[in-house]
Structures are given as C-alpha cells and as structure tokens.
Design an enzyme around this catalytic site. Structure first.
Site, PDB file in Angstrom:
ATOM      1  N   SER A 170      50.065  37.183  37.847  1.00 57.13           N
ATOM      2  CA  SER A 170      49.192  38.337  37.720  1.00 57.13           C
ATOM      3  C   SER A 170      47.759  37.880  37.401  1.00 57.13           C
ATOM      4  CB  SER A 170      49.757  39.286  36.646  1.00 57.13           C
ATOM      5  OG  SER A 170      49.076  40.508  36.607  1.00 57.13           O
ATOM      6  N   ARG A 240      48.568  51.940  27.424  1.00 58.63           N
ATOM      7  CA  ARG A 240      49.760  51.111  27.619  1.00 58.63           C
ATOM      8  C   ARG A 240      50.827  51.851  28.421  1.00 58.63           C
ATOM      9  NH1 ARG A 240      51.653  46.207  28.596  1.00 58.63           N
ATOM     10  NH2 ARG A 240      53.671  45.788  27.634  1.00 58.63           N
ATOM     11  N   ASP A 335      56.948  44.669  44.163  1.00 62.19           N
ATOM     12  CA  ASP A 335      55.706  44.703  43.381  1.00 62.19           C
ATOM     13  C   ASP A 335      54.676  45.523  44.155  1.00 62.19           C
ATOM     14  OD1 ASP A 335      53.417  44.295  41.927  1.00 62.19           O
ATOM     15  OD2 ASP A 335      53.521  42.102  41.943  1.00 62.19           O
ATOM     16  N   HIS A 368      56.281  44.596  39.449  1.00 66.70           N
ATOM     17  CA  HIS A 368      55.331  43.549  39.076  1.00 66.70           C
ATOM     18  C   HIS A 368      55.874  42.653  37.968  1.00 66.70           C
ATOM     19  CE1 HIS A 368      51.511  41.561  38.831  1.00 66.70           C
ATOM     20  NE2 HIS A 368      51.316  41.931  37.579  1.00 66.70           N
ATOM     21  N   ASP A 369      56.663  43.209  37.077  1.00 69.41           N
ATOM     22  CA  ASP A 369      57.210  42.432  35.966  1.00 69.41           C
ATOM     23  C   ASP A 369      58.208  41.367  36.409  1.00 69.41           C
ATOM     24  OD1 ASP A 369      55.803  43.348  33.823  1.00 69.41           O
ATOM     25  OD2 ASP A 369      57.371  44.659  33.031  1.00 69.41           O
TER      26      ASP A 369
END
Length: 396
Positions: A170, A240, A335, A368-369
């Site tokens: 990232s 967040r 992602d 994405h994680d």
C-alpha cells in the site's frame, strides 16, 4: 485473537509464536538528526528524531539489509513484541522472522516510523524546540519523497550504503517505488505490493471525506487541540470507519458479517442493529484512542500527492526510466482500492524500460487488507523472491 485473553494466556500465545518463528521480544530505538530537513512542499525541520527497529544481523559486507516501509496506520514495529506489551505484535509479524518469507536469520530488517507519525518519530504531537509547544498545525505537509530522504539518512547512520531490498504494501509500496527513483543505486530489489502509481479520484475522495470528519470535529481546533487538552475522537473515529470499509472487499464483509443482527432481532432504532455496525464502531473507537488526528491528515495527504509521473507530463514509463532495481510487483484480485489493473500500469512502465520485473496477481477474497494476511500462495512467492536475493548475495 487476543480478545478476552489476558495474563498467562497471552504469554502462552507469545511463547507459541516464538516457537513458530517470531523474532521474539524487540526494542524500539530512536536516532536524533541535527541536519535540517527541507520538505518538498515547504517548511523545514531543523532537528528531528526517527523511531526504528531492527531484526536479524547485518553481515560484514553490510549487504543483507532490507528496509520495510509502513502503510497508513502502522509504524516501525514490524515484527515481534515488546517485553512490557506482549500483546503488541508487529503489524507484519506473519511475514518477517526466522524461517518466514522475509527470513531474519538471513536478512537484517529495518522498520522506521515516518516523519509526521505518532509512534516515536517527530510529528505534530512532538514538542517544537523553537516554541516549547507541540507542532500541531504548523508541522510541514509531508510527501513520500520526504519520507524516503529521511529513510536514506537513517540508512547512512546505520552504515547501510545499499539495501538488498526495499519492501512495502500500500503506502509502504509507494515508498519502495520512490526509492527506485530517488536513490536508484541504493537498492538492488523493490518489493511492491498492493499499490497504484497514483491515487484515483475515488481514492482521493475517500481521503477527503475522512479528513473532513476530523477537521469539522469541534475538538479539532484547527489542528492545535493539544493545547486545549482535548482530542477530536469523534472525527478520527469516523475517519477510521470510512477507511476500514475500503480495506475490505464486499465478499469479505459479507462472509465475515452478512446481515447478522447484533441482538438476534431487528430493534427498529438508530443504534447498533447489525454486526457490521458493531465492528466498525469498535474499530473506530479503538483507533481514536491511540492515533493522532494530525498524523492522519498528513499521511492521507501524502497518499494523495504521490504521483511520480507528474513531473514527466503523466508519462509513467519516462518516470521509471531511472530505476535500476529488480522488481517484484503483486496485486490481489479483490482489492478494489488498489485494483490489479493499477499494478499492471507499473509493470508496463517497467517493461517499457526493459526492467527486470516479476508480477503476481493473486486470487484472494480479502480486499486491500490481503497484503497483511496469511495466504500460502502469496507468502510462497515472497519467500521465493527473497530466496533468490539471498542466493545472489552469497554467490561466489
């Protein structure tokens, strides 16, 4: 994994992790720099500190060092845990350690908390020696290029003239890319995971909504909330929550939560009805307790500004022409924040320059994680890449 587990339970888990290849208990360090650092966007720090950790042993030739760059809410604490905080496990502990894909019995790994951070390096909450007060809103806007300059200075202090590899996922991968442009002769390999060569308009939009959540919090006080003795927790909490939604794929969220109800029945109110709502609130509350709001603004802006092709009229191939490293580029099919087609833009630019590049597009459902999670195929590819680096370092 740690929820509801305290005392000997945590120690048992940590001992098990150590047996399975963790670097074990680690110590964070700091280096003080007196040479001024001028920021790309204006502003100067006359002096600053960088928090960092190292794992493994630097060989006699000082040729086996690997820099690991962190993403938005991470830090220099990449692997292992602290003696007094056994549940504070490094954010990439599953990737880095003895016998792991980045094997610390072979490589000397360096993790650093970037300038503007809130985990030990000089940032907005740090005391400005010129005023005796927190920098707050006066802290310079930082860019990926600024971070790479500071990292190079840290490498100088550690006696590392050239990295065997610079690695990140990232935002960390953006730093690895920038290393190949700012210091092309100072790294042999770039490991670039789950990234794009620049943010899309949609990504910038998500960042702006998150920033607006923070800056419109009444407790933000224009970034100088420190002197008011308050924290903009509501804004940071919302930021967040917004970000966390973008890190997961729709399939991953559906598999994890579905439409499961918190109490087993619809309550017909505006409190928490669904498990996914409870999860987001929990993540937001937890984040707001330890992260600095100004740091969040700075880091998301650094993400927005990263665009190595800008100086070349948008031509990424021309921008990457100076790179000399070998590249391993990886993306994940689910992602949607940094989609595989964006990684392919990087690969094409490298191939246009006849660079040595390997590309892996990994079918993974986690969004994405995925770059942080255990995936046997993904880890095997990273392991093979570092195996090749190790072999080349020890070739006669």
């Amino acid at each position: 994994m740690m929820r509801g587990c305290t005392g000997f339970c945590i120690l048992d888990i940590m001992n098990t992790a150590a047996k399975q290849g963790s670097v074990g208990a680690v110590t964070a360090r700091k280096l003080h720099f007196d040479a001024p650092l001028a920021f790309r966007g204006g502003g100067v720090l006359d002096q600053y500190e960088l928090a960092y950790e190292t794992y493994g042993t630097l060989n006699a030739a000082k040729s086996n060092a690997v820099l690991v760059c962190h993403a938005l809410n991470a830090s220099h604490h990449v692997a292992g845990w602290y003696e007094d905080q056994p549940d504070n496990i490094g954010w990439w502990d599953n990737m880095i350690g003895p016998g792991k894909p980045l094997d610390t019995s072979r490589f000397f790994v360096v993790g650093v908390n970037n300038l503007g951070g809130c985990f030990g390096s000089t940032g907005p909450a740090s005391i400005n020696p010129a005023t005796g007060k927190a920098y707050g809103a006066s802290f310079p806007v930082v860019t990926v290029e600024d971070w790479v300059v500071a990292q190079a200075r840290l490498a100088d202090e550690l006696g590392i003239a050239r990295f065997a590899a610079v690695m990140g996922g990232s935002l960390g991968a953006m730093q690895a890319l920038q290393w190949t442009l700012s210091y092309p002769e100072r790294l042999a390999n770039a490991v670039v995971i789950a990234v794009a060569p620049k943010l899309s308009a949609q990504n910038i939009a998500f960042n702006e909504v998150a920033r607006q959540a923070i800056t419109t919090d009444p407790d933000f006080h224009g970034g100088d909330f420190y002197k008011h003795g308050v924290l903009p927790k509501r804004g940071l909490r919302l930021a967040r929550m917004i970000g966390h939604i973008t890190y997961l794929s729709d399939d991953a969220m559906m598999e994890k939560f579905g439409r499961t109800l918190k109490s087993g029945a619809i309550q017909y109110h505006f409190g928490v009805d669904f498990e996914v709502e409870s999860y987001l609130r929990y993540q937001g509350d937890k984040f707001a307790e330890y992260f600095d709001a100004n740091t969040y603004l700075l880091i998301t802006r650094a993400l927005d500004y990263f665009d190595p092709a800008l100086a070349m009229g948008g031509d990424l191939s021309r921008a990457m022409a100076v790179a000399r490293a070998k590249f391993f580029v990886a993306s994940f099919t689910s992602d949607w924040r940094f989609a595989p087609e964006r990684a392919r833009e990087i690969v094409k630019a490298l191939l246009d320059n006849r660079a040595d590049v390997s590309y892996a597009e990994i079918d993974a459902p986690h969004g994405h994680d995925a770059f942080l999670l255990d995936d046997a195929r993904y880890h095997a590819l990273v392991r093979a890449w570092f195996d090749n680096i190790y072999t080349s370092l020890n070739a006669p």
